[in-house]
Design an enzyme around this catalytic site. Sequence first.
Site, PDB file in Angstrom:
ATOM      1  CG  ASP A   1      -1.696  -1.541   1.415  1.00  0.00           C
ATOM      2  OD1 ASP A   1      -2.464  -2.197   0.038  1.00  0.00           O
ATOM      3  OD2 ASP A   1      -2.998  -1.546   2.028  1.00  0.00           O
TER       4      ASP A   1
ATOM      5  CG  ASP B   1      -6.783   0.491   1.313  1.00  0.00           C
ATOM      6  OD1 ASP B   1      -6.927  -1.638   1.071  1.00  0.00           O
ATOM      7  OD2 ASP B   1      -6.791   1.169   1.672  1.00  0.00           O
TER       8      ASP B   1
ATOM      9  CG  HIS C   1     -14.904  -0.131   1.942  1.00  0.00           C
ATOM     10  ND1 HIS C   1     -13.906  -0.569   2.985  1.00  0.00           N
ATOM     11  CD2 HIS C   1     -14.820  -1.074   1.623  1.00  0.00           C
ATOM     12  CE1 HIS C   1     -13.539  -1.138   3.248  1.00  0.00           C
ATOM     13  NE2 HIS C   1     -13.907  -2.060   2.160  1.00  0.00           N
TER      14      HIS C   1
ATOM     15  CE  LYS D   1      -3.870  -4.488   1.288  1.00  0.00           C
ATOM     16  NZ  LYS D   1      -4.559  -3.575   1.999  1.00  0.00           N
TER      17      LYS D   1
ATOM     18  CB  CYS E   1      -1.793  -3.061   5.639  1.00  0.00           C
ATOM     19  SG  CYS E   1      -3.485  -2.691   4.989  1.00  0.00           S
TER      20      CYS E   1
HETATM   21  C1  VGL Z   1      -4.597   0.750   5.966  1.00  0.00           C
HETATM   22  C2  VGL Z   1      -5.947   1.298   7.166  1.00  0.00           C
HETATM   23  C3  VGL Z   1      -6.983   1.167   5.907  1.00  0.00           C
HETATM   24  C4  VGL Z   1      -3.246   0.234   5.550  1.00  0.00           C
HETATM   25  C5  VGL Z   1      -5.503   0.215   5.061  1.00  0.00           C
HETATM   26  O1  VGL Z   1      -2.977   0.085   4.373  1.00  0.00           O
HETATM   27  O2  VGL Z   1      -2.057  -0.309   6.672  1.00  0.00           O
HETATM   28  N1  VGL Z   1      -4.596   1.022   7.297  1.00  0.00           N
HETATM   29  N2  VGL Z   1      -7.002   0.693   5.345  1.00  0.00           N
HETATM   30 ZN    ZN Z   2      -8.199   0.473   3.661  1.00  0.00          ZN
END
Ligand code: VGL
Ligand code: ZN
Length: 205
Positions: free
Chosen positions: A14, A52, A58, A112, A157
């Site tokens: 991410d 992400d 969402h 994802k 993540c």
């Molecule tokens: C993430 C919070 C919400 C991440 C993704 O990539 O760590 N954190 N969505």
């Molecule tokens: Zn997220």
Amino acid sequence: MAAEYDNSVLLVIDVQNDFCPGGKLSVPEGNLVVPVINRIMHRFAKVVATQDWHPGDHLSFASGHPGKEVMETITVNGIEQVLWPDHCVQGTAGADFYPGLDLNGVSLILRKGTNRETDSYSAFFENDRETATGLDGYLKGLHMDTVYLTGLAMDYCVYYTALDAVKLGYKTRVVLEGVRGVDFPEGNVRKALNDMKQKGVVIIE
Ligand code: VGL
Ligand code: ZN
């Protein structure tokens, strides 16, 4: 030429505009992981980058829960959910990889968090803990036995991906220089680090 780490995959988690300074869910110093990742990626047999990639409505977005605040935690379908600001919406600039991240050597881009009803912190399983993303099959098909982790956010993540990697039988390493955390709630980065170590993740300093 053989890669230095023949059965090792580098996961780049991410590294997107919304998780970097100026983004919607900004991780302090998130952009600083980019030069580290660019420097080490060529050593690995495979490099996989995740994004992400949420629909605009969402369930993890506080905006869809009237009366709830950003960063509040609620329970949906028996699963704890932090309510985040809208972030990494499919097709928006915030969901793009951070500029300068070298994507040439990346063999798979895995998206994802695409199901409206389920968040997905881990690159292996969604937050219902049973819906697979397919990454394990991809890596096992390539005879990868070791996972190196970099990216954002270290305490979400990266953390959940690391724990799943251990459970799935991979030797699992986190490159400390190549990750940054949101540290929400305060102390979460330290907690995640300790928990990963305790569960068999090797932290490479
Ligand atoms: C993430 C919070 C919400 C991440 C993704 O990539 O760590 N954190 N969505
Ligand atoms: Zn997220």
